[in-house]
Design an enzyme around this catalytic site. Structure first.
Site, mmCIF file in Angstrom:
data_model
loop_
_atom_site.group_PDB
_atom_site.id
_atom_site.type_symbol
_atom_site.label_atom_id
_atom_site.label_comp_id
_atom_site.label_asym_id
_atom_site.label_seq_id
_atom_site.Cartn_x
_atom_site.Cartn_y
_atom_site.Cartn_z
ATOM 1 N N GLU A 162 0.839 -1.204 0.000
ATOM 2 C CA GLU A 162 0.000 0.000 0.000
ATOM 3 C C GLU A 162 0.871 1.250 0.000
ATOM 4 O OE1 GLU A 162 -3.168 0.206 -0.375
ATOM 5 O OE2 GLU A 162 -3.787 -1.886 -0.092
ATOM 6 N N ARG A 167 -17.398 -0.627 7.019
ATOM 7 C CA ARG A 167 -18.551 -1.206 6.319
ATOM 8 C C ARG A 167 -19.181 -2.306 7.172
ATOM 9 N NH1 ARG A 167 -19.339 -5.496 3.377
ATOM 10 N NH2 ARG A 167 -17.155 -6.091 3.368
ATOM 11 N N CYS A 213 -7.317 -2.207 8.276
ATOM 12 C CA CYS A 213 -6.021 -2.270 7.594
ATOM 13 C C CYS A 213 -5.459 -0.865 7.403
ATOM 14 C CB CYS A 213 -6.162 -2.995 6.249
ATOM 15 S SG CYS A 213 -6.528 -4.755 6.449
ATOM 16 N N HIS A 258 -1.308 -5.829 1.524
ATOM 17 C CA HIS A 258 -2.551 -6.599 1.460
ATOM 18 C C HIS A 258 -2.328 -7.900 0.695
ATOM 19 C CE1 HIS A 258 -5.710 -3.413 2.539
ATOM 20 N NE2 HIS A 258 -6.057 -4.504 3.189
#
Lengths: 214, 214, 214, 214
Positions: A78, A88, A141, A165
């Site tokens: 990332e 979410r 994350c 990831h």
């Protein structure tokens, strides 16, 4: 060199977390660097607290957080973490922050201080799929990547840090609606070890094409 | 209220840019707000210069930049722009910056100051697919969003600003390798008009689930 | 020339069927051919019975069945129908046959007797995405295509017949998990009219590359 | 029981064929059945000729052809082969038949005579992704499946036969445009061995939901 590698426990109904499964299997020494492994809870704030506490105890030169990105088919370092929690789904203790800053006094974003393009290149060199991601999402994350980099910045620590990831492993995608790509645990281990080797070998990142148009 | 809406010209080998096609067809007045339209070149820096110059001339209350996100099937307001240019392809004048900051004195990122979740909700209410995106990429779209927000922040202007990515239109996906989702120009116009209405009606964003796990 | 065009009613929880919405809006005369439209139920056997009865009444030169293929982003004429019903979900009257032949005395498969590659080409010429599909699934779409072609073959009728699958329309994909491509009703109408024109103009198919590797 | 397992050599620019790599690594005895392995060329007709010749020599009870399905993320037994060659690309000797029957005197299609749903279930039971496919395409994979079943039918041989498609392996998807799912060679071997075990154990297929809507 001492490298602290963290991985989340399973969440969201899954029985395993491929990040954790792979980190457990990584070598204890890579390219001369000592690897220290840490399982962290998929819980807002608690996860950062544990990483901060462990940094204080272990004094690593590098912190690499690893997490699951269900739906991706590549291993993706990332580039950046942003100052927002926007969940979410609930975390493993039922927290679901919506559009909350991670650190009220924090920068809007922190860029990884790891050689992310060298890591992508190293993963490809061991013949595994990889690309640079520009979003770690807005769940735990991004949260742990931001929290780690913020702690380091605020305290002027001489530590490089970032996040990778990893895809689902095959057992997680049996019965999932398509498309549900995966990578084997053994391949994820190989990808992570290649990335760590790149971290050891590159204090500055390479110059390479690797942006995304959108 | 005066809203400046910008759209890029075609790039990357495409003959049209769905953002530009749609913006041209938008109404000149939406929910009482006056719409000012501006075509901008798919060129680093030049695009920002033109937007800045037009802001100075037009004195808008809102700047909404619109761009193409080939491969997405939803209309996606962007949450954040990051301080990096990292071009996978050349822009329309041959520039291809790699890992360069957009503004040396700029923040690492700027969050959109538009009600992005209200915009997503408004687009869904007209029965078109939408979700909130956490990355505008690292090409000219992120560049113009960052550049606009940086100009506003640096000069303490009382202007809200942000970015929306729109899918390909069908004529662009004929013959493209799968999967190549699209949305019709007419539907993109409806989505943008719904989003603009949400901008007019919401000075503060709504609280709604809309984050992404990764 | 008289062309019978059938479309299924909504199924599987959807409130609309894009095939039916589009067929309703098609012109009544295309390239000189008279279009006769027929809504059929998403029900095994009953759907075939109604098509057979209508063929006997209307005496069409061509039968074109149209159905929904949720998840596809292209309009896809079908090459072949196979002699099996194998329902993943219940039909609109609760039937769910598993691995049953459609016709015990039928061929293992029937190829469409329409110029499927000319239809693909015609749809692309109106700038809409299309490719030739080699499977109509094992639900009612394959069922009606097989049933129609079997009826024609068994009775030595001088009728050409085949099937076209169309994507979701945008209102169906709002809130669906990604990827959920769609095409507007207006564009589906244009695609179907282009395909019908190709049917009128081509009694033999064109020779063109259009197979699939797997 | 003797099982002949064939796999194609690499084609279409790839340096390996995951089907071949995996078949080479399969056990020589599975559930008591003797495994005979055969590499076949990615060439129309020649591939069938070699399989027919080997059937005559080896007298297998089962023939299982295995091929690559780039882009799929699951291991997919095939339900049916259709009587058409329609090549999107040239085979390894430059042949590119367009819409030609495989056998002029052949049935329009042959269904696999293997327990395809039991094979899917067995692959899932070893925690690998699988579903039943209704199209083997129109290139050499469909060709060899059709050719094998046609030879068996025409000569009234007491041999069960069918086809399995396997995904890319990771080294093939490095640098491929997204989405490019893969499965490791080791996992493909496990999937194939599970499928073969199901073939040995099930002379009749199980009754299970496994159709596709479209």
């Amino acid at each position: 060199m001492k490298i602290l590698i963290t991985a989340f426990d399973p969440f969201g109904g899954d029985k395993v977390n491929p990040a954790l499964e792979a980190v457990k299997l990584m070598k204890d020494t890579i390219a001369g660097a000592q690897i220290v492994k840490l399982e962290i809870p998929t819980v807002f704030n608690k996860s950062i607290d544990l990483v901060v506490k462990t940094i204080d105890e272990v004094h690593p030169d590098v912190v690499l957080n690893v997490g699951q990105a269900g739906g991706r088919f590549e291993v993706t370092p990332e580039r950046v973490a942003i100052n927002v929690d926007d969940a979410r789904i609930k975390d493993n203790e039922g927290n679901q922050p919506i559009d909350q800053p991670i650190a009220k006094d924090g920068a809007p974003a922190y860029f990884a201080t790891l050689p992310v393009k060298a890591m992508v290149q190293a993963i490809k060199e061991v013949e595994l799929p990889s690309s640079l991601s520009n979003s770690a999402g807005t769940f735990v994350c991004n949260h742990i990547m931001y929290g780690t980099l913020h702690h380091i910045a605020k305290n002027h620590l001489n530590i490089r840090a970032g996040f990778i990831h990893v895809p689902f492993i095959p057992e997680q995608v049996v019965g999932r609606p398509a498309p549900a790509p995966s990578l084997s645990t053994a391949d994820i281990v190989r990808a992570l070890e290649a990335a760590v080797q790149a971290i050891v070998e590159h204090t500055e990142d390479i110059v390479a094409v690797g942006g995304k148009t959108e």
